[in-house]
Design a protein around this motif. Structure first.
Motif, PDB file in Angstrom:
ATOM      1  N   GLU A  85      35.833  52.367  30.387  1.00  0.00           N
ATOM      2  CA  GLU A  85      37.293  52.372  30.338  1.00  0.00           C
ATOM      3  C   GLU A  85      37.895  53.486  31.182  1.00  0.00           C
ATOM      4  O   GLU A  85      39.088  53.467  31.478  1.00  0.00           O
ATOM      5  CB  GLU A  85      37.772  52.498  28.893  1.00  0.00           C
ATOM      6  CG  GLU A  85      37.499  51.260  28.077  1.00  0.00           C
ATOM      7  CD  GLU A  85      38.038  51.372  26.664  1.00  0.00           C
ATOM      8  OE1 GLU A  85      38.821  52.303  26.382  1.00  0.00           O
ATOM      9  OE2 GLU A  85      37.684  50.516  25.840  1.00  0.00           O
ATOM     10  N   THR A  86      37.092  54.464  31.575  1.00  0.00           N
ATOM     11  CA  THR A  86      37.626  55.603  32.329  1.00  0.00           C
ATOM     12  C   THR A  86      37.121  55.705  33.762  1.00  0.00           C
ATOM     13  O   THR A  86      37.571  56.578  34.498  1.00  0.00           O
ATOM     14  CB  THR A  86      37.299  56.924  31.602  1.00  0.00           C
ATOM     15  OG1 THR A  86      35.876  57.040  31.478  1.00  0.00           O
ATOM     16  CG2 THR A  86      37.957  56.966  30.235  1.00  0.00           C
TER      17      THR A  86
ATOM     18  N   ASP B 152      36.847  52.839  53.342  1.00  0.00           N
ATOM     19  CA  ASP B 152      37.801  53.067  52.270  1.00  0.00           C
ATOM     20  C   ASP B 152      37.558  52.032  51.182  1.00  0.00           C
ATOM     21  O   ASP B 152      37.161  50.906  51.462  1.00  0.00           O
ATOM     22  CB  ASP B 152      39.239  52.924  52.777  1.00  0.00           C
ATOM     23  CG  ASP B 152      39.644  54.057  53.707  1.00  0.00           C
ATOM     24  OD1 ASP B 152      39.067  55.156  53.580  1.00  0.00           O
ATOM     25  OD2 ASP B 152      40.519  53.838  54.549  1.00  0.00           O
ATOM     26  N   LEU B 153      37.810  52.408  49.955  1.00  0.00           N
ATOM     27  CA  LEU B 153      37.616  51.520  48.823  1.00  0.00           C
ATOM     28  C   LEU B 153      38.940  51.346  48.097  1.00  0.00           C
ATOM     29  O   LEU B 153      39.534  52.316  47.633  1.00  0.00           O
ATOM     30  CB  LEU B 153      36.568  52.095  47.855  1.00  0.00           C
ATOM     31  CG  LEU B 153      36.415  51.420  46.503  1.00  0.00           C
ATOM     32  CD1 LEU B 153      35.943  49.989  46.671  1.00  0.00           C
ATOM     33  CD2 LEU B 153      35.458  52.200  45.634  1.00  0.00           C
ATOM     34  N   SER B 154      39.418  50.145  48.032  1.00  0.00           N
ATOM     35  CA  SER B 154      40.599  49.822  47.238  1.00  0.00           C
ATOM     36  C   SER B 154      40.136  49.076  45.998  1.00  0.00           C
ATOM     37  O   SER B 154      39.205  48.280  46.061  1.00  0.00           O
ATOM     38  CB  SER B 154      41.556  48.929  48.032  1.00  0.00           C
ATOM     39  OG  SER B 154      42.000  49.593  49.184  1.00  0.00           O
ATOM     40  N   TYR B 155      40.754  49.339  44.876  1.00  0.00           N
ATOM     41  CA  TYR B 155      40.375  48.633  43.658  1.00  0.00           C
ATOM     42  C   TYR B 155      41.579  48.491  42.746  1.00  0.00           C
ATOM     43  O   TYR B 155      42.595  49.156  42.913  1.00  0.00           O
ATOM     44  CB  TYR B 155      39.235  49.352  42.932  1.00  0.00           C
ATOM     45  CG  TYR B 155      39.618  50.702  42.367  1.00  0.00           C
ATOM     46  CD1 TYR B 155      40.064  50.829  41.054  1.00  0.00           C
ATOM     47  CD2 TYR B 155      39.529  51.856  43.143  1.00  0.00           C
ATOM     48  CE1 TYR B 155      40.418  52.059  40.541  1.00  0.00           C
ATOM     49  CE2 TYR B 155      39.882  53.087  42.636  1.00  0.00           C
ATOM     50  CZ  TYR B 155      40.315  53.181  41.331  1.00  0.00           C
ATOM     51  OH  TYR B 155      40.671  54.397  40.825  1.00  0.00           O
ATOM     52  N   ILE B 156      41.451  47.589  41.804  1.00  0.00           N
ATOM     53  CA  ILE B 156      42.458  47.405  40.776  1.00  0.00           C
ATOM     54  C   ILE B 156      41.729  47.459  39.441  1.00  0.00           C
ATOM     55  O   ILE B 156      40.632  46.922  39.303  1.00  0.00           O
ATOM     56  CB  ILE B 156      43.220  46.064  40.950  1.00  0.00           C
ATOM     57  CG1 ILE B 156      44.322  45.935  39.914  1.00  0.00           C
ATOM     58  CG2 ILE B 156      42.285  44.884  40.925  1.00  0.00           C
ATOM     59  CD1 ILE B 156      45.273  44.775  40.159  1.00  0.00           C
ATOM     60  N   ALA B 157      42.311  48.155  38.487  1.00  0.00           N
ATOM     61  CA  ALA B 157      41.726  48.262  37.150  1.00  0.00           C
ATOM     62  C   ALA B 157      42.680  47.615  36.150  1.00  0.00           C
ATOM     63  O   ALA B 157      43.870  47.927  36.140  1.00  0.00           O
ATOM     64  CB  ALA B 157      41.486  49.723  36.797  1.00  0.00           C
ATOM     65  N   VAL B 158      42.145  46.710  35.353  1.00  0.00           N
ATOM     66  CA  VAL B 158      42.938  45.997  34.362  1.00  0.00           C
ATOM     67  C   VAL B 158      42.163  46.008  33.052  1.00  0.00           C
ATOM     68  O   VAL B 158      40.959  45.736  33.037  1.00  0.00           O
ATOM     69  CB  VAL B 158      43.197  44.533  34.800  1.00  0.00           C
ATOM     70  CG1 VAL B 158      43.984  43.785  33.747  1.00  0.00           C
ATOM     71  CG2 VAL B 158      43.900  44.491  36.138  1.00  0.00           C
ATOM     72  N   ASN B 159      42.847  46.322  31.955  1.00  0.00           N
ATOM     73  CA  ASN B 159      42.207  46.256  30.648  1.00  0.00           C
ATOM     74  C   ASN B 159      41.829  44.815  30.330  1.00  0.00           C
ATOM     75  O   ASN B 159      42.551  43.883  30.693  1.00  0.00           O
ATOM     76  CB  ASN B 159      43.143  46.776  29.550  1.00  0.00           C
ATOM     77  CG  ASN B 159      43.363  48.264  29.648  1.00  0.00           C
ATOM     78  OD1 ASN B 159      42.489  49.003  30.094  1.00  0.00           O
ATOM     79  ND2 ASN B 159      44.531  48.707  29.241  1.00  0.00           N
ATOM     80  N   ARG B 160      40.705  44.657  29.652  1.00  0.00           N
ATOM     81  CA  ARG B 160      40.264  43.330  29.246  1.00  0.00           C
ATOM     82  C   ARG B 160      41.272  42.710  28.290  1.00  0.00           C
ATOM     83  O   ARG B 160      41.799  43.385  27.421  1.00  0.00           O
ATOM     84  CB  ARG B 160      38.906  43.447  28.558  1.00  0.00           C
ATOM     85  CG  ARG B 160      38.313  42.120  28.165  1.00  0.00           C
ATOM     86  CD  ARG B 160      36.987  42.294  27.511  1.00  0.00           C
ATOM     87  NE  ARG B 160      36.115  42.997  28.439  1.00  0.00           N
ATOM     88  CZ  ARG B 160      34.855  43.294  28.193  1.00  0.00           C
ATOM     89  NH1 ARG B 160      34.328  42.963  27.048  1.00  0.00           N
ATOM     90  NH2 ARG B 160      34.132  43.920  29.068  1.00  0.00           N
ATOM     91  N   GLY B 161      41.557  41.424  28.491  1.00  0.00           N
ATOM     92  CA  GLY B 161      42.439  40.731  27.571  1.00  0.00           C
ATOM     93  C   GLY B 161      43.422  39.818  28.272  1.00  0.00           C
ATOM     94  O   GLY B 161      43.330  39.564  29.478  1.00  0.00           O
ATOM     95  N   ILE B 162      44.375  39.326  27.501  1.00  0.00           N
ATOM     96  CA  ILE B 162      45.440  38.455  28.003  1.00  0.00           C
ATOM     97  C   ILE B 162      46.698  39.318  28.086  1.00  0.00           C
ATOM     98  O   ILE B 162      47.123  39.895  27.079  1.00  0.00           O
ATOM     99  CB  ILE B 162      45.679  37.254  27.061  1.00  0.00           C
ATOM    100  CG1 ILE B 162      44.367  36.518  26.765  1.00  0.00           C
ATOM    101  CG2 ILE B 162      46.739  36.331  27.628  1.00  0.00           C
ATOM    102  CD1 ILE B 162      43.670  35.965  27.978  1.00  0.00           C
TER     103      ILE B 162
END
Length: 185
Positions: free
Chosen positions: A13-14, A34-44
């Motif tokens: 999670e971190t 370069d590294l681009s990323y997106i972080a999204v919590n699991r769920g709807i």
């Protein structure tokens, strides 16, 4: 230029670890990227009139490059169902059971484990080792549903003996909307 893939592992999670890897047949060291990323919590997640679905699924099915030069579905005898995975008739795709029914879904997917990596016991994020087996994620999005598979068209080295965890994010395509994040931004 060489083929390369940013491989994530030890996802929490971190944070996560990432390595810039190359398939067999390349020289191993890859130029800095370069590294681009997106972080999204699991769920709807509610995006106003739309939803964003974020989850993980264990995947052991494969797509690969055969000697005839065609990327094909495979059905190898060592593939067995894992949990609630369902296979299509060819055995080469794992179906995602979505929360919503999407008209024109947009799907993002990536590996977040390295269970089949021969050098999995090394804690080396330098990217200087060649990945064996070389794996990324293939996505099939058609009228029958959303499917993922371990994509192996760059190489034939190594075997997939354990499921890899694939993280995916799905939302309706062609939307123009705005929403607030968890910090009300």
């Amino acid at each position: 230029g060489h083929s390369a893939y940013i491989r994530a592992k030890d996802v929490t999670e971190t944070g996560f670890k990432a390595a810039n890897i190359e398939p067999q047949g390349e020289d191993g060291p890859h130029i800095a990227m370069d590294l681009s990323y997106i972080a999204v919590n699991r769920g709807i997640h509610d995006l106003g009139e739309y939803t964003l679905e974020s989850c993980t699924i264990p995947v052991q099915t494969e797509q690969f490059h055969n000697r005839g030069g065609i990327t094909s579905d495979v059905n190898r005898s060592n593939h067995t169902p894992y949990g609630t995975i369902s296979y299509d008739a060819n055995g080469g795709w794992t179906k995602i059971a979505t929360h919503d029914s999407y008209q024109q879904p947009v799907v993002f997917a990536t590996l977040i484990t390295a269970e089949n990596e021969l050098r999995n016991d090394q804690d080396d994020a330098s990217g200087r080792e060649i990945s064996r087996p070389w794996i990324s994620v293939a996505i099939k999005n058609d009228n029958s549903g959303i499917w993922v598979s371990l994509e192996r068209s760059e190489t034939t080295y190594g075997k997939i003996t354990k499921p890899e965890l694939v993280a995916y994010m799905i939302t309706e395509g062609n939307i123009q909307s705005s929403f607030f994040d968890d910090a009300d931004n």
